[in-house]
Design a protein around this motif. Structure first.
Motif, PDB file in Angstrom:
ATOM      1  N   LEU A 117      50.539  36.754  54.751  1.00 49.60           N
ATOM      2  CA  LEU A 117      49.883  38.036  54.506  1.00 49.60           C
ATOM      3  C   LEU A 117      49.628  38.761  55.821  1.00 49.60           C
ATOM      4  O   LEU A 117      49.518  38.127  56.873  1.00 49.60           O
ATOM      5  CB  LEU A 117      48.557  37.824  53.763  1.00 49.60           C
ATOM      6  CG  LEU A 117      48.685  37.370  52.298  1.00 49.60           C
ATOM      7  CD1 LEU A 117      47.312  37.097  51.709  1.00 49.60           C
ATOM      8  CD2 LEU A 117      49.422  38.411  51.465  1.00 49.60           C
ATOM      9  N   PRO A 118      49.538  40.085  55.803  1.00 52.04           N
ATOM     10  CA  PRO A 118      49.324  40.836  57.041  1.00 52.04           C
ATOM     11  C   PRO A 118      47.983  40.515  57.700  1.00 52.04           C
ATOM     12  O   PRO A 118      47.060  39.991  57.064  1.00 52.04           O
ATOM     13  CB  PRO A 118      49.360  42.307  56.596  1.00 52.04           C
ATOM     14  CG  PRO A 118      49.638  42.324  55.149  1.00 52.04           C
ATOM     15  CD  PRO A 118      49.676  40.941  54.636  1.00 52.04           C
ATOM     16  N   LEU A 119      47.878  40.873  58.967  1.00 42.81           N
ATOM     17  CA  LEU A 119      46.666  40.623  59.746  1.00 42.81           C
ATOM     18  C   LEU A 119      45.449  41.310  59.132  1.00 42.81           C
ATOM     19  O   LEU A 119      44.317  40.851  59.301  1.00 42.81           O
ATOM     20  CB  LEU A 119      46.878  41.114  61.182  1.00 42.81           C
ATOM     21  CG  LEU A 119      45.697  40.968  62.155  1.00 42.81           C
ATOM     22  CD1 LEU A 119      45.319  39.491  62.314  1.00 42.81           C
ATOM     23  CD2 LEU A 119      46.054  41.577  63.508  1.00 42.81           C
ATOM     24  N   THR A 120      45.677  42.392  58.403  1.00 46.72           N
ATOM     25  CA  THR A 120      44.551  43.127  57.821  1.00 46.72           C
ATOM     26  C   THR A 120      43.713  42.238  56.900  1.00 46.72           C
ATOM     27  O   THR A 120      42.504  42.467  56.751  1.00 46.72           O
ATOM     28  CB  THR A 120      45.043  44.354  57.028  1.00 46.72           C
ATOM     29  OG1 THR A 120      46.064  43.944  56.108  1.00 46.72           O
ATOM     30  CG2 THR A 120      45.573  45.420  57.964  1.00 46.72           C
ATOM     31  N   HIS A 121      44.321  41.241  56.283  1.00 46.85           N
ATOM     32  CA  HIS A 121      43.563  40.343  55.408  1.00 46.85           C
ATOM     33  C   HIS A 121      42.542  39.547  56.218  1.00 46.85           C
ATOM     34  O   HIS A 121      41.396  39.373  55.793  1.00 46.85           O
ATOM     35  CB  HIS A 121      44.505  39.389  54.663  1.00 46.85           C
ATOM     36  CG  HIS A 121      45.153  40.012  53.472  1.00 46.85           C
ATOM     37  ND1 HIS A 121      44.844  39.679  52.176  1.00 46.85           N
ATOM     38  CD2 HIS A 121      46.104  40.975  53.385  1.00 46.85           C
ATOM     39  CE1 HIS A 121      45.575  40.394  51.340  1.00 46.85           C
ATOM     40  NE2 HIS A 121      46.355  41.186  52.051  1.00 46.85           N
ATOM     41  N   ASP A 122      42.957  39.056  57.388  1.00 43.56           N
ATOM     42  CA  ASP A 122      42.030  38.315  58.250  1.00 43.56           C
ATOM     43  C   ASP A 122      40.945  39.243  58.806  1.00 43.56           C
ATOM     44  O   ASP A 122      39.767  38.869  58.870  1.00 43.56           O
ATOM     45  CB  ASP A 122      42.785  37.662  59.411  1.00 43.56           C
ATOM     46  CG  ASP A 122      43.719  36.565  58.936  1.00 43.56           C
ATOM     47  OD1 ASP A 122      43.392  35.896  57.934  1.00 43.56           O
ATOM     48  OD2 ASP A 122      44.784  36.376  59.559  1.00 43.56           O
ATOM     49  N   LEU A 123      41.348  40.443  59.193  1.00 39.97           N
ATOM     50  CA  LEU A 123      40.379  41.394  59.716  1.00 39.97           C
ATOM     51  C   LEU A 123      39.393  41.816  58.629  1.00 39.97           C
ATOM     52  O   LEU A 123      38.193  41.994  58.894  1.00 39.97           O
ATOM     53  CB  LEU A 123      41.099  42.623  60.282  1.00 39.97           C
ATOM     54  CG  LEU A 123      41.986  42.369  61.502  1.00 39.97           C
ATOM     55  CD1 LEU A 123      42.720  43.653  61.908  1.00 39.97           C
ATOM     56  CD2 LEU A 123      41.156  41.850  62.671  1.00 39.97           C
ATOM     57  N   HIS A 124      39.900  41.958  57.411  1.00 42.80           N
ATOM     58  CA  HIS A 124      39.032  42.317  56.292  1.00 42.80           C
ATOM     59  C   HIS A 124      37.994  41.224  56.046  1.00 42.80           C
ATOM     60  O   HIS A 124      36.827  41.512  55.750  1.00 42.80           O
ATOM     61  CB  HIS A 124      39.867  42.541  55.029  1.00 42.80           C
ATOM     62  CG  HIS A 124      39.070  43.016  53.860  1.00 42.80           C
ATOM     63  ND1 HIS A 124      38.786  44.343  53.636  1.00 42.80           N
ATOM     64  CD2 HIS A 124      38.463  42.338  52.845  1.00 42.80           C
ATOM     65  CE1 HIS A 124      38.049  44.469  52.544  1.00 42.80           C
ATOM     66  NE2 HIS A 124      37.847  43.260  52.045  1.00 42.80           N
ATOM     67  N   ALA A 125      38.421  39.983  56.183  1.00 40.14           N
ATOM     68  CA  ALA A 125      37.485  38.865  56.013  1.00 40.14           C
ATOM     69  C   ALA A 125      36.371  38.927  57.056  1.00 40.14           C
ATOM     70  O   ALA A 125      35.200  38.651  56.758  1.00 40.14           O
ATOM     71  CB  ALA A 125      38.233  37.536  56.104  1.00 40.14           C
ATOM     72  N   VAL A 126      36.745  39.304  58.286  1.00 42.83           N
ATOM     73  CA  VAL A 126      35.753  39.408  59.363  1.00 42.83           C
ATOM     74  C   VAL A 126      34.769  40.540  59.091  1.00 42.83           C
ATOM     75  O   VAL A 126      33.546  40.376  59.233  1.00 42.83           O
ATOM     76  CB  VAL A 126      36.454  39.632  60.724  1.00 42.83           C
ATOM     77  CG1 VAL A 126      35.421  39.948  61.812  1.00 42.83           C
ATOM     78  CG2 VAL A 126      37.271  38.406  61.110  1.00 42.83           C
TER      79      VAL A 126
END
Length: 220
Positions: A117-126
C-alpha cells in the motif's frame, strides 16, 4: 460566544461519519475503519474528508482563541494545546486519506498484507494516532480542571462520563486493531464509540467556556 460556537460546529463536522447510515458506503460500521469512509477510492470519500477538514480548521481556531482567553491555569492550558494538536492532526488526516478500504476490498486487503500500500496509509496511521492522543490528553486535562477549579457538579459529571466513553472507545479501538486477523473485536463499533464520544467532548468544552471559563475572563 465565538469559541463555544466553533467547538459545537467542530462537533457537527466530526459527526459527518453518521452519513454512512444515510448513504450506501459499503463499509461495515461494526468492523470497518471509519477512516475507510474517506478513502480516496470511495464514492463519498470527498464528503467525509471535507467533514474532517472543516472540523480540524474550526477546532484549531477555537483552541488558539480558547488558550488565549479562557485558560484558568496550566491544566486548562494543556487541555487547549492538546485540542489544537487534535485539530492539526485531523487536518493532516483529511489530506492524507487511505487509498482504499481493506475491510471491504479483497484486493486492497491483499495489498495491505503484502505491504504494497502507498506511504499515505502509514502517514494516515500516524496522523490518526496523533489526533487520538491530543483528544485523550485534552479530555483528561479538562476533567482535572473541572475538579481542581471547582466547576459545577453537573459539568463534572458530564465531563467524566464523556471522557470515560472517549478513552474507553480509544482503548477498544487500539485493542481491536491489534487483534485484526486473529479475533473479531468489532473494531468499527469501537472506533465509532470513540468518535461519537469526542463529538460530545467538544460540546462539553463548549459548555465549560459558556458556564465557567468565560466568567474568569482569562484569569490564571
Amino acid at each position: 460566544m465565538a469559541v463555544a460556537a466553533l467547538l459545537i460546529l467542530g462537533a457537527v463536522g466530526y459527526a459527518s461519519w453518521l452519513l454512512e447510515f444515510v448513504v450506501d458506503t459499503g463499509i461495515d460500521p461494526l468492523r470497518g475503519f471509519a477512516s475507510e469512509l474517506a478513502a480516496a477510492d470511495q464514492p463519498y470519500g470527498f464528503w467525509f474528508r471535507t467533514g474532517d477538514l472543516v472540523t480540524g480548521c474550526v477546532v484549531a481556531v477555537a483552541g488558539v482563541l480558547g488558550s488565549a482567553r479562557y485558560s484558568q491555569g496550566w491544566v486548562t492550558t494543556v487541555g487547549w494545546l492538546a485540542l489544537i494538536m487534535f485539530a492539526l492532526a485531523t487536518i493532516a488526516d483529511s489530506r492524507l486519506p487511505m487509498s482504499c478500504a481493506a475491510t471491504n476490498d479483497p484486493v486492497c486487503a491483499a495489498r495491505e498484507a503484502a505491504g504494497h500500500l502507498p506511504l499515505t496509509h502509514d502517514l494516515h496511521a500516524v496522523t490518526s494516532a496523533s489526533a487520538s492522543t491530543g483528544g485523550v490528553v485534552s479530555s483528561l486535562a479538562f476533567v482535572l480542571a473541572a475538579f481542581r477549579y471547582g466547576w459545577p457538579t453537573w459539568l463534572k459529571i458530564a465531563g467524566v462520563a464523556v471522557a470515560t466513553a472517549f478513552v474507553g472507545g480509544t482503548i477498544w479501538t487500539l485493542t481491536a486493531a491489534g487483534l485484526r486477523g486473529e479475533q473479531d473485536a468489532w473494531l468499527g463499533l469501537g472506533q465509532r464509540v470513540q468518535l461519537l464520544a469526542f463529538c460530545g467532548w467538544l460540546i462539553f468544552v463548549a459548555l465549560s467556556v459558556i458556564h465557567v471559563t468565560a466568567k474568569s475572563d482569562g484569569s490564571t
